[in-house]
Scaffold this motif. Structure first.
Motif, mmCIF file in Angstrom:
data_model
loop_
_atom_site.group_PDB
_atom_site.id
_atom_site.type_symbol
_atom_site.label_atom_id
_atom_site.label_comp_id
_atom_site.label_asym_id
_atom_site.label_seq_id
_atom_site.Cartn_x
_atom_site.Cartn_y
_atom_site.Cartn_z
ATOM 1 N N ALA A 224 -15.491 27.465 -15.580
ATOM 2 C CA ALA A 224 -16.899 27.172 -15.266
ATOM 3 C C ALA A 224 -17.099 27.055 -13.763
ATOM 4 N N ALA A 225 -16.138 26.430 -13.071
ATOM 5 C CA ALA A 225 -16.234 26.298 -11.615
ATOM 6 C C ALA A 225 -16.222 27.674 -10.952
ATOM 7 N N LEU A 226 -15.348 28.549 -11.432
ATOM 8 C CA LEU A 226 -15.264 29.908 -10.886
ATOM 9 C C LEU A 226 -16.557 30.678 -11.116
ATOM 10 N N SER A 227 -17.060 30.649 -12.346
ATOM 11 C CA SER A 227 -18.248 31.436 -12.666
ATOM 12 C C SER A 227 -19.477 30.921 -11.947
ATOM 13 N N ALA A 228 -19.476 29.625 -11.605
ATOM 14 C CA ALA A 228 -20.612 29.058 -10.868
ATOM 15 C C ALA A 228 -20.506 29.282 -9.366
ATOM 16 N N GLY A 229 -19.347 29.807 -8.913
ATOM 17 C CA GLY A 229 -19.241 30.165 -7.508
ATOM 18 C C GLY A 229 -18.404 29.250 -6.650
ATOM 19 N N ALA A 230 -17.721 28.253 -7.250
ATOM 20 C CA ALA A 230 -16.871 27.364 -6.445
ATOM 21 C C ALA A 230 -15.671 28.135 -5.908
ATOM 22 N N GLN A 231 -15.303 27.849 -4.660
ATOM 23 C CA GLN A 231 -14.144 28.513 -4.055
ATOM 24 C C GLN A 231 -12.891 27.649 -4.092
ATOM 25 N N LEU A 232 -13.064 26.320 -4.144
ATOM 26 C CA LEU A 232 -11.939 25.394 -4.141
ATOM 27 C C LEU A 232 -12.091 24.420 -5.305
ATOM 28 N N ALA A 233 -10.983 23.806 -5.684
ATOM 29 C CA ALA A 233 -11.032 22.797 -6.744
ATOM 30 C C ALA A 233 -9.819 21.892 -6.632
ATOM 31 N N GLN A 234 -9.913 20.726 -7.229
ATOM 32 C CA GLN A 234 -8.771 19.826 -7.330
ATOM 33 C C GLN A 234 -8.911 18.998 -8.596
ATOM 34 N N GLY A 235 -7.787 18.538 -9.108
ATOM 35 C CA GLY A 235 -7.825 17.755 -10.329
ATOM 36 C C GLY A 235 -6.495 17.813 -11.057
ATOM 37 N N GLU A 236 -6.412 17.086 -12.162
ATOM 38 C CA GLU A 236 -5.179 16.967 -12.939
ATOM 39 C C GLU A 236 -4.699 18.315 -13.464
ATOM 40 N N LEU A 237 -5.620 19.255 -13.719
ATOM 41 C CA LEU A 237 -5.209 20.558 -14.232
ATOM 42 C C LEU A 237 -4.234 21.252 -13.291
ATOM 43 N N LEU B 100 0.834 -1.200 0.000
ATOM 44 C CA LEU B 100 0.000 0.000 0.000
ATOM 45 C C LEU B 100 0.868 1.248 0.000
ATOM 46 N N ARG B 101 0.589 2.147 -0.901
ATOM 47 C CA ARG B 101 1.261 3.436 -0.953
ATOM 48 C C ARG B 101 0.204 4.537 -0.932
ATOM 49 N N PHE B 102 0.641 5.741 -0.626
ATOM 50 C CA PHE B 102 -0.297 6.862 -0.592
ATOM 51 C C PHE B 102 0.188 7.976 -1.516
ATOM 52 N N ALA B 103 -0.764 8.636 -2.153
ATOM 53 C CA ALA B 103 -0.464 9.790 -3.008
ATOM 54 C C ALA B 103 -1.184 11.010 -2.439
ATOM 55 N N PHE B 104 -0.669 12.179 -2.784
ATOM 56 C CA PHE B 104 -1.219 13.426 -2.274
ATOM 57 C C PHE B 104 -1.698 14.270 -3.461
ATOM 58 N N GLN B 105 -2.922 14.779 -3.349
ATOM 59 C CA GLN B 105 -3.421 15.685 -4.388
ATOM 60 C C GLN B 105 -3.849 17.000 -3.745
ATOM 61 N N PRO B 106 -3.333 18.128 -4.266
ATOM 62 C CA PRO B 106 -3.661 19.426 -3.656
ATOM 63 C C PRO B 106 -5.127 19.807 -3.840
ATOM 64 N N VAL B 107 -5.666 20.432 -2.826
ATOM 65 C CA VAL B 107 -6.952 21.126 -2.911
ATOM 66 C C VAL B 107 -6.604 22.607 -3.070
ATOM 67 N N VAL B 108 -7.003 23.202 -4.179
ATOM 68 C CA VAL B 108 -6.521 24.536 -4.560
ATOM 69 C C VAL B 108 -7.579 25.597 -4.252
ATOM 70 N N ASN B 109 -7.126 26.696 -3.668
ATOM 71 C CA ASN B 109 -7.983 27.857 -3.453
ATOM 72 C C ASN B 109 -8.023 28.656 -4.751
ATOM 73 N N LEU B 110 -9.187 28.759 -5.377
ATOM 74 C CA LEU B 110 -9.306 29.405 -6.678
ATOM 75 C C LEU B 110 -9.141 30.915 -6.601
ATOM 76 N N THR B 111 -9.291 31.489 -5.423
ATOM 77 C CA THR B 111 -9.132 32.938 -5.268
ATOM 78 C C THR B 111 -7.677 33.327 -5.126
ATOM 79 N N THR B 112 -6.955 32.628 -4.246
ATOM 80 C CA THR B 112 -5.555 32.984 -3.980
ATOM 81 C C THR B 112 -4.578 32.229 -4.874
ATOM 82 N N GLY B 113 -5.013 31.105 -5.451
ATOM 83 C CA GLY B 113 -4.109 30.278 -6.238
ATOM 84 C C GLY B 113 -3.203 29.413 -5.393
ATOM 85 N N GLY B 114 -3.395 29.416 -4.077
ATOM 86 C CA GLY B 114 -2.565 28.633 -3.179
ATOM 87 C C GLY B 114 -3.157 27.274 -2.874
#
Length: 541
Positions: free
Chosen positions: A193-206, A8-22
């Motif tokens: 689309a996530a930004l215009s719909a009002g999402a504050q956070l996002a994560q994914g391959e992008l 078993l191994r573990f991977a980490f994926q960032p949860v990104v703040n769409l406002t600050t970019g952090g």
């Protein structure tokens, strides 16, 4: 013989703040090299609980200071309750429970809802934050989602093809005091689309793919003007929260120095008590300056860091960006660059906000607003009003949308001159602004046409203040026409339908003699004449 933990191994994926970019946090994902342990964990609560503990320990080995997101099946929580082993693992890793978000993962079918809610309440009582994962692509009942009252809701990116649903979920999140995150974002179009719909956070391959090492940098596409337009009260502080560097109130100056020098991204350290309440704030530059002076290290290294700290500046999680600026404005100038601690209703630190992030976002908002203002009246155009109409429709609120113009305005310009006509338009705009109280919004859509969005109970006073005034242009009397459509929840689906309902009322108002006011209801025939008289010879202006 190798055990399942060996593969078993573990991977980490960032949860990104769409406002600050952090990076707002790291989701820890189990990656078994053999077998389908996740499928087994779905059926075996004890195994799923062990995976959560191993995930926290894996993060501790990577020495990441970022908040963590740990996945746990809903059935596991309902079966095991408060996950005592996870709470112990978090403490052993030197982390605090409020730095860990439990991502409650579907399926929810056949999960005892009351047992799940009791487990969520117990975890929240221990200090953990709660996220509802897989919403939109899972089977979470809406009633259960409301009862869980999560701190975060994670939507599947497939829902971005239905922006109305995402906006509705954002409205629900605002009501629950939760943030909205979109998972599985792979393209810049999805991010927009996530930004215009009002999402504050996002994560994914992008932004960054899951990796064995926590990502230090993420890619965030540049924001386009108009993305995620904010309500007039100002953006919420939730959208600017960065992870906080926390140490116990008893930490030594040497420990603080090691944390600051170990990461250039850490602008300050908050010293918190056993309950996570900030008690002192240590600013990076001032602290390192004290430590680097003559005999500084010898004098301070083993002494409590609190002696080199300041009283922390704090704001509640429900504050707006403008309220944060008010906090920053109080006190000495040398603290204007200090991070402001964001606290929850228990006083616990959930992160920090930086002045630079707030100033950048608020200045962009002001520039965008200024670009949309009518140069004659300095009032916003129709976009500002129509977006607010859509917001109130999503919120299920009754509202009144009104259109107002000057009768026979071309004749006014021809008879009194365009300068007198411009002055009349400015005066009407100022009168509408002065009459606009509470939730009323006024827009100038061009020429002599104005839009007014208000609560129905404020209509009479607003209409009287404008229609009762003796309007003139170049010494000649002038009359106004006002048309209003009242929209109750369910009567219209968007601003376009509301405008379509308003059009015949506008025509009816223009057919009346003298200053006029016509009121109708969306979806119902007929209208009420509140001002003006019917004459067959009346002409539209």
């Amino acid at each position: 013989m190798r055990s399942w933990t060996d593969t078993l191994r573990f991977a980490f994926q960032p949860v990104v703040n769409l406002t600050t970019g952090g990076v707002a946090g790291l989701e820890i994902l189990a990656r078994p090299e053999a077998g389908d342990i996740l499928a087994e964990a779905r059926r075996d609560p004890e195994l799923d609980g062990k995976l959560a503990v191993l995930a926290v320990r894996a993060a501790a080995r990577r020495e990441t200071l970022l908040p963590l997101h740990v996945n746990v099946f809903a059935g596991t929580l309902a079966d095991l309750g408060g996950l005592t082993s996870l709470h112990s693992a978090v403490r052993e890793a030197g982390r605090l429970p409020w730095e860990v978000t439990i991502d409650v993962v579907p399926p929810y079918t056949h999960v005892p809802h009351q047992a799940l809610l009791e487990a969520v309440a117990e975890l929240r009582g221990q200090g953990f934050r709660i996220s509802a994962d897989g919403v939109g692509d899972g089977d979470v009942p809406l009633r259960l989602l409301v009862d869980m009252s999560p701190d975060l809701v994670k939507l599947d990116a497939s829902l971005l093809a239905r922006p109305a649903a995402v906006r509705a979920m954002r409205a629900l999140c605002d009501e629950l005091g939760a943030l909205l995150c979109v998972e599985g974002v792979e393209t810049e179009l999805q991010c927009a689309a996530a930004l215009s719909a009002g999402a504050q956070l996002a994560q994914g391959e992008l932004f960054a793919p899951p990796s064995r090492l926590p990502a230090a940098d993420v890619y965030v596409p540049p924001r386009s003007p108009g993305d995620a337009a904010q309500p007039p009260s100002g953006p919420s502080v939730r959208e600017f929260v960065r992870p906080a560097a926390l140490l116990p109130a008893t930490a030594s100056a040497g420990q603080v120095r090691a944390l600051l020098t170990g990461s250039s991204e850490v602008s300050g350290v908050l010293l918190v008590d056993a309950d996570g309440v900030p008690v002192r704030s240590v600013h990076r530059s001032r602290f390192l300056l004290s430590m680097s002076g003559r005999y500084g290290h010898a004098l301070y290294a083993d002494r409590p860091a609190a002696k080199l700290g300041d009283v922390p500046r704090t704001v509640g999680i429900d504050a707006t960006a403008w309220e944060v600026l008010d906090v920053v404005a109080v006190g000495s100038r040398d603290r204007t660059s200090d991070d402001v601690a964001v606290i929850d209703r228990y006083g616990r630190c959930v992160g920090v906000v930086r002045l630079a992030d707030l100033v950048r976002a608020l200045s962009e908002t002001r520039v965008e607003e200024a670009a949309g203002l009518n140069p004659l009246t300095r009032l916003p155009g129709s976009d500002s009003i129509t977006s607010e109409v859509d917001r109130r429709i999503l919120d299920g609120r009754t509202f009144a949308l009104s259109w107002l113009d000057v009768d026979h305005f071309k004749q006014v310009n021809d008879g009194a001159g365009f300068a007198a006509g411009d002055e009349l338009i400015r005066s009407v705009g100022q009168a509408l602004q002065h009459a606009a109280t509470g939730n009323t919004r006024v827009g100038h859509i061009g020429g002599d046409d104005f839009l007014v969005l208000a609560d129905p109970e404020g209509l009479v006073a607003l209409a009287a203040s404008v229609l009762d005034a003796p309007w003139t242009a170049g010494g000649l009397p002038v009359t106004l026409s006002l048309a209003t459509v009242v929209c109750v929840p369910g009567s219209v689906v968007d601003h376009r339908e509301a405008a379509a309902c308003l059009a015949p009322l506008k025509k009816a108002a223009k057919s009346l003699s003298g200053t006029s006011w016509v009121v109708g209801r969306a979806g119902l025939p007929g209208y009420e004449i509140r001002r003006g008289s019917e004459v067959s010879t009346a002409q539209a202006g």
